[in-house]
Scaffold this motif. Structure first.
Motif, PDB file in Angstrom:
ATOM      1  N   LEU A 256      13.304  11.959   1.679  1.00 52.87           N
ATOM      2  CA  LEU A 256      12.497  13.150   1.922  1.00 52.87           C
ATOM      3  C   LEU A 256      11.795  13.608   0.644  1.00 52.87           C
ATOM      4  CD1 LEU A 256      11.660  15.346   3.919  1.00 52.87           C
ATOM      5  CD2 LEU A 256      13.662  16.637   3.192  1.00 52.87           C
ATOM      6  N   LEU A 257      12.517  13.619  -0.455  1.00 52.38           N
ATOM      7  CA  LEU A 257      11.934  14.006  -1.736  1.00 52.38           C
ATOM      8  C   LEU A 257      10.916  12.969  -2.217  1.00 52.38           C
ATOM      9  CD1 LEU A 257      12.034  16.121  -3.986  1.00 52.38           C
ATOM     10  CD2 LEU A 257      13.811  14.760  -5.052  1.00 52.38           C
ATOM     11  N   TYR A 258      11.212  11.700  -2.009  1.00 52.95           N
ATOM     12  CA  TYR A 258      10.311  10.613  -2.399  1.00 52.95           C
ATOM     13  C   TYR A 258       8.988  10.708  -1.639  1.00 52.95           C
ATOM     14  CZ  TYR A 258       8.708   5.827  -3.193  1.00 52.95           C
ATOM     15  OH  TYR A 258       7.967   4.734  -3.530  1.00 52.95           O
ATOM     16  N   ASP A 259       9.056  11.013  -0.348  1.00 48.94           N
ATOM     17  CA  ASP A 259       7.842  11.126   0.453  1.00 48.94           C
ATOM     18  C   ASP A 259       7.048  12.386   0.133  1.00 48.94           C
ATOM     19  OD1 ASP A 259       8.390   8.750   1.726  1.00 48.94           O
ATOM     20  OD2 ASP A 259       9.382   9.697   3.443  1.00 48.94           O
ATOM     21  N   ALA A 260       7.730  13.445  -0.283  1.00 51.16           N
ATOM     22  CA  ALA A 260       7.071  14.718  -0.546  1.00 51.16           C
ATOM     23  C   ALA A 260       6.519  14.822  -1.966  1.00 51.16           C
ATOM     24  CB  ALA A 260       8.041  15.859  -0.295  1.00 51.16           C
ATOM     25  N   LEU A 261       6.860  13.903  -2.838  1.00 53.47           N
ATOM     26  CA  LEU A 261       6.485  14.001  -4.247  1.00 53.47           C
ATOM     27  C   LEU A 261       4.977  14.080  -4.487  1.00 53.47           C
ATOM     28  CD1 LEU A 261       7.973  14.220  -6.914  1.00 53.47           C
ATOM     29  CD2 LEU A 261       7.757  11.762  -7.151  1.00 53.47           C
ATOM     30  N   PRO A 262       4.140  13.216  -3.887  1.00 53.86           N
ATOM     31  CA  PRO A 262       2.696  13.348  -4.165  1.00 53.86           C
ATOM     32  C   PRO A 262       2.123  14.664  -3.651  1.00 53.86           C
ATOM     33  CG  PRO A 262       3.091  11.551  -2.623  1.00 53.86           C
ATOM     34  CD  PRO A 262       4.416  12.039  -3.072  1.00 53.86           C
ATOM     35  N   TYR A 263       2.626  15.151  -2.525  1.00 52.59           N
ATOM     36  CA  TYR A 263       2.133  16.414  -1.979  1.00 52.59           C
ATOM     37  C   TYR A 263       2.575  17.595  -2.853  1.00 52.59           C
ATOM     38  CZ  TYR A 263       1.296  13.328   1.911  1.00 52.59           C
ATOM     39  OH  TYR A 263       0.872  12.278   2.681  1.00 52.59           O
ATOM     40  N   PHE A 264       3.746  17.492  -3.443  1.00 54.30           N
ATOM     41  CA  PHE A 264       4.202  18.526  -4.371  1.00 54.30           C
ATOM     42  C   PHE A 264       3.283  18.594  -5.581  1.00 54.30           C
ATOM     43  CE2 PHE A 264       6.600  19.409  -8.274  1.00 54.30           C
ATOM     44  CZ  PHE A 264       6.926  20.732  -8.039  1.00 54.30           C
ATOM     45  N   TYR A 265       2.932  17.440  -6.136  1.00 58.71           N
ATOM     46  CA  TYR A 265       2.037  17.420  -7.295  1.00 58.71           C
ATOM     47  C   TYR A 265       0.652  17.954  -6.930  1.00 58.71           C
ATOM     48  CZ  TYR A 265       5.228  14.810 -10.293  1.00 58.71           C
ATOM     49  OH  TYR A 265       6.284  14.427 -11.066  1.00 58.71           O
TER      50      TYR A 265
ATOM     51  N   TYR B 295      -0.061   8.892  -4.538  1.00 60.20           N
ATOM     52  CA  TYR B 295      -0.445   8.735  -3.132  1.00 60.20           C
ATOM     53  C   TYR B 295      -1.187   7.416  -2.912  1.00 60.20           C
ATOM     54  CZ  TYR B 295      -2.572   9.654   1.377  1.00 60.20           C
ATOM     55  OH  TYR B 295      -2.975   9.560   2.685  1.00 60.20           O
ATOM     56  N   ARG B 296      -2.134   7.099  -3.793  1.00 58.17           N
ATOM     57  CA  ARG B 296      -2.907   5.866  -3.621  1.00 58.17           C
ATOM     58  C   ARG B 296      -2.050   4.623  -3.813  1.00 58.17           C
ATOM     59  NH1 ARG B 296      -8.300   5.453  -6.536  1.00 58.17           N
ATOM     60  NH2 ARG B 296      -8.539   3.814  -5.006  1.00 58.17           N
ATOM     61  N   ARG B 297      -1.124   4.664  -4.774  1.00 56.80           N
ATOM     62  CA  ARG B 297      -0.263   3.500  -4.993  1.00 56.80           C
ATOM     63  C   ARG B 297       0.636   3.237  -3.802  1.00 56.80           C
ATOM     64  NH1 ARG B 297       1.707   3.137 -11.239  1.00 56.80           N
ATOM     65  NH2 ARG B 297      -0.349   2.729 -12.077  1.00 56.80           N
ATOM     66  N   ARG B 298       1.088   4.274  -3.161  1.00 57.26           N
ATOM     67  CA  ARG B 298       1.947   4.084  -1.990  1.00 57.26           C
ATOM     68  C   ARG B 298       1.147   3.721  -0.759  1.00 57.26           C
ATOM     69  NH1 ARG B 298       6.100   9.089  -2.553  1.00 57.26           N
ATOM     70  NH2 ARG B 298       6.893   8.516  -4.593  1.00 57.26           N
ATOM     71  N   ARG B 299      -0.024   4.303  -0.634  1.00 56.81           N
ATOM     72  CA  ARG B 299      -0.829   4.092   0.575  1.00 56.81           C
ATOM     73  C   ARG B 299      -1.489   2.720   0.586  1.00 56.81           C
ATOM     74  NH1 ARG B 299      -3.473   7.735   4.648  1.00 56.81           N
ATOM     75  NH2 ARG B 299      -4.524   6.147   5.845  1.00 56.81           N
ATOM     76  N   PHE B 300      -2.026   2.303  -0.532  1.00 55.42           N
ATOM     77  CA  PHE B 300      -2.781   1.058  -0.603  1.00 55.42           C
ATOM     78  C   PHE B 300      -2.009  -0.019  -1.350  1.00 55.42           C
ATOM     79  CE2 PHE B 300      -5.973   4.529  -0.559  1.00 55.42           C
ATOM     80  CZ  PHE B 300      -6.447   4.304   0.716  1.00 55.42           C
ATOM     81  N   ARG B 301      -0.745  -0.126  -1.056  1.00 52.56           N
ATOM     82  CA  ARG B 301       0.097  -1.132  -1.703  1.00 52.56           C
ATOM     83  C   ARG B 301      -0.328  -2.523  -1.223  1.00 52.56           C
ATOM     84  NH1 ARG B 301       5.984   0.348  -1.100  1.00 52.56           N
ATOM     85  NH2 ARG B 301       5.347   1.833  -2.655  1.00 52.56           N
ATOM     86  N   LYS B 302      -0.420  -3.452  -2.161  1.00 61.11           N
ATOM     87  CA  LYS B 302      -0.802  -4.810  -1.810  1.00 61.11           C
ATOM     88  C   LYS B 302       0.336  -5.484  -1.050  1.00 61.11           C
ATOM     89  CE  LYS B 302      -3.704  -5.445  -5.841  1.00 61.11           C
ATOM     90  NZ  LYS B 302      -3.898  -6.179  -7.074  1.00 61.11           N
TER      91      LYS B 302
END
Length: 99
Positions: free
Chosen positions: A35-44, A83-90
């Protein structure tokens, strides 16, 4: 490895051993709850936008205004990067996995 003039390897000194241990500590991955891992980019992102909007309520140009702006830029940038690194992971190379 450091060697002596005779060609025999010498043991690393105390400071070299400490630096090796610190290098391993900084290279370790940190485990966070999902939960914390997923919320981290939104927190920043939220922190960055909130700090940026808070600068509008500073009535005078105190020394704190540049710090607010710098903090908001860093948080927003960090949130976007994560967010981009997690979303557009190769996709992983199937040949790199060894069974």
């Amino acid at each position: 490895m450091i060697s002596t003039a005779a060609g025999k390897p010498s043991a690393p000194s105390g400071t070299q051993q400490v630096s090796r241990k610190e290098g391993r500590l900084t290279a370790k991955k940190i485990w966070l709850p999902k939960l914390l891992y997923d919320a981290l980019p939104y927190f920043y992102l939220t922190s960055g936008f909130t700090a940026f909007l808070a600068t509008m309520y500073i009535s005078e140009w105190f020394w704190v205004l540049p710090h607010y702006l710098l903090f908001s830029a860093v948080c927003t940038h960090l949130g976007i990067v994560i967010y981009r690194r997690r979303r557009f992971r190769k996709p992983e190379d199937p040949l790199s996995k060894v069974s």
